[in-house]
Write an enzyme that holds these catalytic residues in place. Structure first.
Site, PDB file in Angstrom:
ATOM      1  N   PRO A  18      31.780  34.325  38.635  1.00  0.00           N
ATOM      2  CA  PRO A  18      30.735  34.249  37.743  1.00  0.00           C
ATOM      3  C   PRO A  18      30.606  35.611  37.046  1.00  0.00           C
ATOM      4  O   PRO A  18      30.560  36.535  37.657  1.00  0.00           O
ATOM      5  CB  PRO A  18      29.578  33.880  38.454  1.00  0.00           C
ATOM      6  CG  PRO A  18      30.054  33.464  39.755  1.00  0.00           C
ATOM      7  CD  PRO A  18      31.292  33.951  40.107  1.00  0.00           C
ATOM      8  N   GLU A  19      30.251  35.604  35.785  1.00  0.00           N
ATOM      9  CA  GLU A  19      30.230  36.937  35.134  1.00  0.00           C
ATOM     10  C   GLU A  19      28.645  36.828  34.536  1.00  0.00           C
ATOM     11  O   GLU A  19      27.926  35.912  34.708  1.00  0.00           O
ATOM     12  CB  GLU A  19      30.931  37.043  34.050  1.00  0.00           C
ATOM     13  CG  GLU A  19      32.389  37.316  34.636  1.00  0.00           C
ATOM     14  CD  GLU A  19      33.589  37.347  33.314  1.00  0.00           C
ATOM     15  OE1 GLU A  19      33.310  38.162  32.365  1.00  0.00           O
ATOM     16  OE2 GLU A  19      34.717  37.090  33.847  1.00  0.00           O
ATOM     17  N   LYS A  88      25.694  41.465  37.476  1.00  0.00           N
ATOM     18  CA  LYS A  88      26.040  40.050  38.080  1.00  0.00           C
ATOM     19  C   LYS A  88      25.287  39.905  39.416  1.00  0.00           C
ATOM     20  O   LYS A  88      25.455  38.897  40.211  1.00  0.00           O
ATOM     21  CB  LYS A  88      27.461  40.127  38.418  1.00  0.00           C
ATOM     22  CG  LYS A  88      28.302  40.396  37.238  1.00  0.00           C
ATOM     23  CD  LYS A  88      29.755  40.246  37.527  1.00  0.00           C
ATOM     24  CE  LYS A  88      30.684  40.702  36.286  1.00  0.00           C
ATOM     25  NZ  LYS A  88      31.947  41.117  36.622  1.00  0.00           N
ATOM     26  N   ARG A 314      45.006  42.954  37.489  1.00  0.00           N
ATOM     27  CA  ARG A 314      44.250  41.542  36.887  1.00  0.00           C
ATOM     28  C   ARG A 314      45.010  41.006  35.749  1.00  0.00           C
ATOM     29  O   ARG A 314      45.881  41.707  35.050  1.00  0.00           O
ATOM     30  CB  ARG A 314      42.811  41.994  36.440  1.00  0.00           C
ATOM     31  CG  ARG A 314      42.080  42.747  37.449  1.00  0.00           C
ATOM     32  CD  ARG A 314      41.669  41.768  38.626  1.00  0.00           C
ATOM     33  NE  ARG A 314      40.856  42.513  39.814  1.00  0.00           N
ATOM     34  CZ  ARG A 314      41.118  42.984  40.791  1.00  0.00           C
ATOM     35  NH1 ARG A 314      42.437  42.909  41.316  1.00  0.00           N
ATOM     36  NH2 ARG A 314      40.395  43.312  41.585  1.00  0.00           N
TER      37      ARG A 314
END
Length: 324
Positions: A18-19, A88, A314
């Site tokens: 989740p961002e 976050k 990433r």
DNA sequence: TATATTGTTACACC
DNA sequence: TGGTGTAACAATAT
């Protein structure tokens, strides 16, 4: 059934965390549902996900039974004043001198159950009337903490990976919490400007723009999904070094940040992976992605096949034609 | 069994 | 010395 998108069934190896928009979705819903509710008791099913105190959590830890007892005792009888967000991090402000900080990390979930919406089935309770929600009985296999409220509502904290955590911090010590102190500006805050975004670029000329956008000390709350989407809208490739980015491109990058994040919030988050809303339903942002999770598919603008690259360990996805 | 995933941190290097 | 870059690590399902 309208709300389901096929990318919701990707393998766990591609779960995004989740961002900002996903966390904001959870925070808004929790604030509405938990405000003024009183915690009757708390059940800690996996002590690894809880902690007390401002210290940053080490990777390997599991608190002892004394800490678990204190955690439960401190929360018992507490009224929830509000639920807020910083980057976050979820901030649950309690009526007593305590604050509960929660990070969902990659796969954390909050599920809220109001008893009026529940029907008992085999000793468990099932959420009713949710066509877009996966049917999962709670407590589920990966439910680690359960909050029982005085009106019999329940809040479940689930996390398949157990990277997420809940940290109980005394209000006197809240200033010592590093992940609150060291974050950069909130990208949706009025004070966030192009100059603020660019303030570290001279000292890090060889860093890629994607890594820069994802650095929480530069700007808070942007991760893999939204950095990819922001760079698509700015027409800049994710692997570009900071020193090669033109003034005009910086303007476009800055201009893309707020609209992309706001669209994510409006869609109630992106459920490409594990993210669910507090009623167990999926966010809809995944349908609107231009690049994230779309490797091998056609660009929605020009039809070129979306490619991906490893950037700083990433995965970054981009359109080779739209982005320069 | 190896691999993918992200935020955080430990640590090497200028 | 301190800022920067890099790799390891946490847990799990496939």
């Amino acid at each position: 059934m309208t709300g389901i998108h096929k990318t919701q069934f990707l393998s766990p190896n591609s779960f995004p965390m989740p961002e900002l928009p996903e966390v904001q979705t959870v925070v808004s819903e929790l604030n509405r549902k938990l405000k003024n509710r009183i915690i009757k008791t708390v059940e800690v099913r996996a002590s690894k996900v809880i902690a007390i105190g401002p210290k940053t959590l080490p990777n390997i830890r599991s608190v002892g039974p004394k800490i678990v007892k204190k955690f439960i005792k401190t929360l018992k009888g507490q009224k929830v004043l509000s639920v807020k967000r910083r980057a976050k991090l979820i901030i649950i402000d309690l009526a007593g001198p305590w604050t509960l900080l929660v990070h969902l990390k990659m796969t954390g979930q909050f599920i809220f159950e109001d008893r009026k919406l529940l029907k008992k089935s085999k000793g468990y309770y099932r959420i009713l009337n949710r066509k877009t929600a996966p049917k999962i009985l709670h407590p589920a296999k990966h439910t680690h903490v359960v909050f029982y409220f005085s009106d019999d509502a329940r809040l479940y904290f689930n996390d398949v990976r157990k990277f997420g955590y809940m940290k109980l911090v005394h209000d006197d010590e809240i200033n010592q919490v590093r992940e609150l102190a060291e974050f950069g500006p909130e990208p949706l805050d009025k004070i966030f400007t192009l100059d603020l975004l660019k303030r570290f670029i001279k000292s890090r000329p060889k860093l890629t723009i994607k890594q820069y956008l994802m650095d929480p000390t530069v700007v808070a709350g942007i991760g893999n999904i939204y950095s990819d989407e922001i760079l698509f809208h700015a027409k800049v490739r994710p692997e570009r070094k900071l020193s090669t980015i033109k003034t005009d491109e910086w303007r476009k990058i800055f201009a893309a940040i707020a609209p992309v994040l706001k669209k994510g919030i409006a869609a109630k988050g992106s459920s490409v992976g594990d993210f669910v809303r507090t009623d167990g339903s999926w966010g809809q942002m995944g349908k609107f992605h231009y690049v994230y999770g779309r490797k091998g598919q056609k660009c929605k603008v020009c039809g070129t096949i979306i490619k991906s690259l490893k950037i700083g360990g990433r995965t970054g996805s981009f359109c080779p034609r739209c982005q320069k």
